[in-house]
Write a protein that holds these residues in place. Structure first.
Motif, short mmCIF file in Angstrom:
data_model
loop_
_atom_site.label_atom_id
_atom_site.label_comp_id
_atom_site.label_asym_id
_atom_site.label_seq_id
_atom_site.Cartn_x
_atom_site.Cartn_y
_atom_site.Cartn_z
N GLY A 24 -11.14 -85.63 -31.36
CA GLY A 24 -12.09 -85.93 -30.29
C GLY A 24 -11.54 -86.78 -29.16
O GLY A 24 -11.54 -86.37 -27.99
N LEU A 25 -11.06 -87.95 -29.49
CA LEU A 25 -10.55 -88.87 -28.47
C LEU A 25 -9.33 -88.30 -27.77
O LEU A 25 -9.20 -88.37 -26.53
CB LEU A 25 -10.21 -90.22 -29.11
N LEU A 26 -8.44 -87.69 -28.53
CA LEU A 26 -7.19 -87.19 -27.97
C LEU A 26 -7.45 -86.04 -27.00
O LEU A 26 -6.84 -85.97 -25.93
CB LEU A 26 -6.25 -86.74 -29.10
N LEU A 27 -8.35 -85.14 -27.36
CA LEU A 27 -8.66 -84.01 -26.48
C LEU A 27 -9.46 -84.47 -25.26
O LEU A 27 -9.31 -83.92 -24.17
CB LEU A 27 -9.43 -82.93 -27.25
N ASN A 28 -10.27 -85.51 -25.42
CA ASN A 28 -10.96 -86.09 -24.27
C ASN A 28 -9.96 -86.65 -23.27
O ASN A 28 -10.11 -86.47 -22.06
CB ASN A 28 -11.91 -87.19 -24.72
N LYS A 29 -8.94 -87.30 -23.77
CA LYS A 29 -7.93 -87.88 -22.89
C LYS A 29 -7.08 -86.78 -22.25
O LYS A 29 -6.69 -86.89 -21.08
CB LYS A 29 -7.03 -88.84 -23.67
N PHE A 30 -6.80 -85.73 -23.00
CA PHE A 30 -5.96 -84.65 -22.48
C PHE A 30 -6.70 -83.85 -21.41
O PHE A 30 -6.17 -83.59 -20.33
CB PHE A 30 -5.51 -83.73 -23.61
N PHE A 31 -7.92 -83.45 -21.71
CA PHE A 31 -8.73 -82.68 -20.75
C PHE A 31 -9.55 -83.64 -19.88
O PHE A 31 -10.76 -83.47 -19.72
CB PHE A 31 -9.67 -81.73 -21.49
N TYR A 32 -8.89 -84.61 -19.30
CA TYR A 32 -9.59 -85.69 -18.60
C TYR A 32 -10.34 -85.21 -17.35
O TYR A 32 -11.25 -85.89 -16.87
CB TYR A 32 -8.61 -86.80 -18.22
N GLN A 33 -9.96 -84.06 -16.84
CA GLN A 33 -10.63 -83.55 -15.64
C GLN A 33 -11.95 -82.85 -15.97
O GLN A 33 -12.69 -82.46 -15.07
CB GLN A 33 -9.71 -82.60 -14.88
N SER A 34 -12.23 -82.73 -17.25
CA SER A 34 -13.46 -82.10 -17.70
C SER A 34 -14.22 -83.07 -18.60
O SER A 34 -13.70 -84.10 -19.01
CB SER A 34 -13.17 -80.80 -18.47
N ASN A 35 -15.43 -82.71 -18.92
CA ASN A 35 -16.24 -83.47 -19.86
C ASN A 35 -16.11 -82.78 -21.21
O ASN A 35 -16.62 -81.68 -21.40
CB ASN A 35 -17.70 -83.51 -19.39
N VAL A 36 -15.41 -83.40 -22.14
CA VAL A 36 -15.13 -82.77 -23.43
C VAL A 36 -16.20 -83.15 -24.46
O VAL A 36 -16.50 -84.32 -24.65
CB VAL A 36 -13.74 -83.17 -23.96
N VAL A 37 -16.76 -82.14 -25.09
CA VAL A 37 -17.71 -82.34 -26.19
C VAL A 37 -17.10 -81.70 -27.44
O VAL A 37 -16.81 -80.50 -27.44
CB VAL A 37 -19.07 -81.68 -25.89
#
Length: 231
Positions: A24-37
């Motif tokens: 969760g946290l890692l993909l949120n940081k990677f896809f920072y230009q989007s809102n990751v759920v």
């Protein structure tokens, strides 16, 4: 005054809470230009009773729609759906499913599946295989771009090189994995795309690979295909 555009949602589907904690946290940081759920289904959609190739897309869509309704969202608010699926050895020959009546829990090994009821696993594999084949060839779900990526034999196998772990071990390993890479997203991406288990060829080719021989029991993931697309 310039109005900032609202970030679109990348809706990532995983099976369990430890999967969510690990990525969760890692993909949120990677896809920072989007809102990751990162959404947890609490079980494997592809092997659920009553799910078949004719309705599997509706089952996936139901999770997205429920989230959308909960937060008053529309289809246009979603950028894409990323579905992370455990292979669970589903593509192996029935010959590699071994019955052991003394077992209380199915065991996954690199060469075979050991279980107390062989026919149950054979039936599970047959149904799951058809559902997975339907999903990875599906371009859209609820008219939102969709793609499926595998963790083989499961997420714990890929991320930590462990099979048959307990829920407690899963949670501990997930916590440690996030702690290791939370401030090293570049290292996380390298791990997922350049390791011996990384399959980063063309999307369809990676799926053809995992379906052969015993690969769906062995340690592989093609999630790197999507990660590299972002770079």
């Amino acid at each position: 005054m310039e109005v900032l555009a609202k970030k679109k949602i990348i809706f990532i589907i995983v099976e369990g809470p430890s999967d969510q904690e690990a990525l969760g946290l890692l993909l949120n940081k990677f896809f920072y230009q989007s809102n990751v759920v990162v959404h947890v289904t609490y079980g494997d959609i592809t092997s659920k009773t009553g799910v078949n190739p004719e309705n599997i897309r509706k089952h996936v869509a139901a999770h997205v729609k429920k989230y959308a309704e909960q937060y008053y969202l529309k289809q246009k608010d979603f950028q894409e759906i990323i579905h992370i699926i455990d292979t669970d050895g589903t593509f192996i020959s029935d010959d590699y499913v071994v019955e052991d009546e003394n077992l209380s829990k199915t065991m996954y090994l690199l060469d075979f599946i050991k279980t107390h009821n062989k026919q149950n696993i054979v039936n599970r594999n047959y149904n799951k295989k058809k559902n997975v084949n339907k999903l990875y060839t599906t371009p859209k779900v609820w008219n939102i771009p969709y793609s499926a990526y595998y963790m083989s034999c499961n997420l714990d196998h890929v991320l930590y090189d462990k099979l048959n772990t307990t829920d407690e071990e899963k949670e501990k390993d997930a916590h440690n994995f996030t702690a290791k890479y939370r401030n090293d997203i570049e290292g996380f991406i390298k791990y997922m795309t350049e390791s011996s288990f990384s399959k980063t060829e063309e999307y369809m080719d990676t799926w053809e690979f995992i379906k052969k021989d015993k690969h769906s029991l062995e340690r592989y993931t093609n999630l790197g295909v999507r990660l590299l697309k972002e770079l």
